[in-house]
Motif scaffolding. Structure first.
Motif, PDB file in Angstrom:
ATOM      1  N   ILE A  51      31.570  34.220  39.070  1.00 32.08           N
ATOM      2  CA  ILE A  51      32.822  33.498  39.277  1.00 32.08           C
ATOM      3  C   ILE A  51      33.857  34.434  39.898  1.00 32.08           C
ATOM      4  CG2 ILE A  51      34.629  32.090  38.213  1.00 32.08           C
ATOM      5  CD1 ILE A  51      32.759  31.579  35.867  1.00 32.08           C
ATOM      6  N   ASP A  52      34.465  33.993  40.980  1.00 29.93           N
ATOM      7  CA  ASP A  52      35.617  34.645  41.614  1.00 29.93           C
ATOM      8  C   ASP A  52      35.410  36.110  42.008  1.00 29.93           C
ATOM      9  OD1 ASP A  52      36.975  32.304  41.585  1.00 29.93           O
ATOM     10  OD2 ASP A  52      38.550  32.933  40.197  1.00 29.93           O
ATOM     11  N   PRO A  53      34.440  36.372  42.891  1.00 31.19           N
ATOM     12  CA  PRO A  53      34.317  37.728  43.445  1.00 31.19           C
ATOM     13  C   PRO A  53      35.360  37.957  44.535  1.00 31.19           C
ATOM     14  CG  PRO A  53      32.640  36.317  44.408  1.00 31.19           C
ATOM     15  CD  PRO A  53      33.403  35.459  43.426  1.00 31.19           C
ATOM     16  N   GLY A  54      36.510  38.471  44.140  1.00 27.37           N
ATOM     17  CA  GLY A  54      37.629  38.623  45.070  1.00 27.37           C
ATOM     18  C   GLY A  54      37.818  40.046  45.549  1.00 27.37           C
ATOM     19  N   GLY A  55      38.878  40.238  46.316  1.00 31.50           N
ATOM     20  CA  GLY A  55      39.141  41.518  46.933  1.00 31.50           C
ATOM     21  C   GLY A  55      39.550  42.612  45.971  1.00 31.50           C
ATOM     22  N   PHE A  56      39.957  42.270  44.742  1.00 35.79           N
ATOM     23  CA  PHE A  56      40.272  43.279  43.742  1.00 35.79           C
ATOM     24  C   PHE A  56      39.031  43.681  42.945  1.00 35.79           C
ATOM     25  CE2 PHE A  56      45.027  41.957  43.082  1.00 35.79           C
ATOM     26  CZ  PHE A  56      45.284  42.304  44.394  1.00 35.79           C
ATOM     27  N   SER A  57      37.917  43.002  43.190  1.00 30.20           N
ATOM     28  CA  SER A  57      36.680  43.283  42.469  1.00 30.20           C
ATOM     29  C   SER A  57      35.802  44.232  43.277  1.00 30.20           C
ATOM     30  CB  SER A  57      35.932  41.978  42.169  1.00 30.20           C
ATOM     31  OG  SER A  57      36.738  41.114  41.399  1.00 30.20           O
ATOM     32  N   GLU A  58      34.703  44.649  42.676  1.00 27.82           N
ATOM     33  CA  GLU A  58      33.813  45.599  43.313  1.00 27.82           C
ATOM     34  C   GLU A  58      33.157  45.006  44.558  1.00 27.82           C
ATOM     35  OE1 GLU A  58      34.462  46.505  39.082  1.00 27.82           O
ATOM     36  OE2 GLU A  58      33.937  44.699  40.188  1.00 27.82           O
ATOM     37  N   GLU A  59      32.786  45.874  45.487  1.00 32.04           N
ATOM     38  CA  GLU A  59      32.139  45.415  46.722  1.00 32.04           C
ATOM     39  C   GLU A  59      30.882  44.609  46.431  1.00 32.04           C
ATOM     40  OE1 GLU A  59      32.807  45.555  49.937  1.00 32.04           O
ATOM     41  OE2 GLU A  59      34.702  46.657  49.808  1.00 32.04           O
ATOM     42  N   ASP A  60      30.161  44.986  45.374  1.00 31.51           N
ATOM     43  CA  ASP A  60      28.904  44.305  45.049  1.00 31.51           C
ATOM     44  C   ASP A  60      29.073  43.275  43.930  1.00 31.51           C
ATOM     45  OD1 ASP A  60      29.348  45.987  42.903  1.00 31.51           O
ATOM     46  OD2 ASP A  60      27.307  46.786  42.836  1.00 31.51           O
ATOM     47  N   PRO A  67      43.034  35.695  47.911  1.00 31.15           N
ATOM     48  CA  PRO A  67      42.057  36.761  48.179  1.00 31.15           C
ATOM     49  C   PRO A  67      41.663  37.596  46.972  1.00 31.15           C
ATOM     50  CG  PRO A  67      44.207  37.279  49.147  1.00 31.15           C
ATOM     51  CD  PRO A  67      44.262  35.858  48.714  1.00 31.15           C
ATOM     52  N   ASP A  68      42.449  37.585  45.906  1.00 29.74           N
ATOM     53  CA  ASP A  68      42.007  38.318  44.709  1.00 29.74           C
ATOM     54  C   ASP A  68      40.943  37.541  43.932  1.00 29.74           C
ATOM     55  OD1 ASP A  68      44.181  36.536  44.129  1.00 29.74           O
ATOM     56  OD2 ASP A  68      44.474  37.492  42.183  1.00 29.74           O
ATOM     57  N   HIS A  69      40.664  36.308  44.361  1.00 27.49           N
ATOM     58  CA  HIS A  69      39.608  35.500  43.741  1.00 27.49           C
ATOM     59  C   HIS A  69      38.478  35.176  44.715  1.00 27.49           C
ATOM     60  CE1 HIS A  69      41.854  34.416  39.982  1.00 27.49           C
ATOM     61  NE2 HIS A  69      42.843  34.858  40.757  1.00 27.49           N
ATOM     62  N   PHE A  70      38.787  35.153  45.985  1.00 26.94           N
ATOM     63  CA  PHE A  70      37.788  34.809  47.000  1.00 26.94           C
ATOM     64  C   PHE A  70      37.849  35.813  48.137  1.00 26.94           C
ATOM     65  CE2 PHE A  70      37.206  32.248  51.043  1.00 26.94           C
ATOM     66  CZ  PHE A  70      35.822  32.393  51.073  1.00 26.94           C
ATOM     67  N   ASP A  71      36.831  36.663  48.207  1.00 30.69           N
ATOM     68  CA  ASP A  71      36.666  37.556  49.348  1.00 30.69           C
ATOM     69  C   ASP A  71      35.518  37.005  50.189  1.00 30.69           C
ATOM     70  OD1 ASP A  71      35.183  39.939  50.697  1.00 30.69           O
ATOM     71  OD2 ASP A  71      37.207  40.697  50.297  1.00 30.69           O
ATOM     72  N   GLU A  72      35.849  36.492  51.359  1.00 29.20           N
ATOM     73  CA  GLU A  72      34.837  35.816  52.174  1.00 29.20           C
ATOM     74  C   GLU A  72      33.677  36.742  52.519  1.00 29.20           C
ATOM     75  OE1 GLU A  72      34.487  33.166  56.298  1.00 29.20           O
ATOM     76  OE2 GLU A  72      36.451  33.813  55.549  1.00 29.20           O
ATOM     77  N   GLY A  73      33.956  37.999  52.805  1.00 31.03           N
ATOM     78  CA  GLY A  73      32.892  38.935  53.147  1.00 31.03           C
ATOM     79  C   GLY A  73      31.909  39.146  52.024  1.00 31.03           C
ATOM     80  N   ARG A  74      32.409  39.278  50.796  1.00 27.31           N
ATOM     81  CA  ARG A  74      31.528  39.468  49.651  1.00 27.31           C
ATOM     82  C   ARG A  74      30.645  38.238  49.429  1.00 27.31           C
ATOM     83  NH1 ARG A  74      35.807  42.704  48.776  1.00 27.31           N
ATOM     84  NH2 ARG A  74      35.752  44.418  47.261  1.00 27.31           N
TER      85      ARG A  74
END
Length: 211
Positions: A22-31, A46-53
């Protein structure tokens, strides 16, 4: 079911060899989204949804799928046809052995001059876990483990405490905590623990607990 805390609002649930993130965002780890069978995203910030991840997770696992609201689904669906599902309040589905119910409609108010966006929360396996995203949504059924947004531009500690009291979970684990300094954490731990009426717990990023 095993709960693993990632940085900020991202959590990982593992059950019977399947993984829900749930919610792999930009404040979370790359993986943070790595290895996911199911990805749930509460809203577009973006702290909840990082499109690249998320794209990397979908490309690495051709059978992985996403459930989210329209504003996020529209960004992903063209590249992953049939694998991105749009949901809203009241929807229910089963994915990779997890039963999920969708609760909530709007992000909490940050400031009256800032337009509110959509936000949904996810209730997992009939109430075993509830992640509200960026809102203090109260599900219409009991919650065992509440993922508790403790520090955000849109809340204050009295609201966090009252939210725990209203949901009445058996336990509450901190999320949305990247803005909270280590110096302030004992204050939050004490006040939420003393006044919330539920067991208040905190996991460091990467740590896990069995639910």
């Amino acid at each position: 079911m095993k709960l693993t805390k990632k940085s900020h609002s991202c959590v990982v649930l593992d059950k019977d060899g399947r993984r829900l993130v749930i919610d792999p965002g930009g404040f979370s780890e790359e993986d943070a989204a790595a290895g996911a069978d199911v990805l749930l995203i509460t809203h577009e910030h973006p702290d909840h949804f990082d499109e690249g991840r998320v794209r990397a997770a979908l490309e690495a696992r051709p059978d992985a799928e996403v459930w989210t609201l329209k504003s996020v689904a529209d960004q992903l669906a063209p590249a992953f046809p049939g694998r991105v599902h749009t949901v809203g309040h009241g929807d229910a589905f089963t994915a990779a052995g997890f039963d999920v119910q969708v609760h909530g409609e709007l992000h909490a108010v940050i400031h009256p001059d800032i337009p509110r966006i959509t936000n949904v929360g996810y209730l997992i396996d009939g109430g075993d876990v509830f992640h509200p995203g960026d809102a203090l949504t109260v599900p219409d059924r009991p919650v065992d483990t509440l993922m508790l947004p403790v520090m955000a531009p849109w809340n204050k500690i009295s609201e966090v405490i009252d939210y725990v009291r209203e949901v009445k979970p058996r336990r509450a684990y901190d999320i949305h905590d990247a803005l909270l300094s280590d110096l302030a954490r004992p204050v939050y731990d004490r006040q939420i623990g003393d006044l919330g009426g539920a067991e208040h717990l905190r996991l460091t990023p990467g740590a896990s607990a069995e639910l």
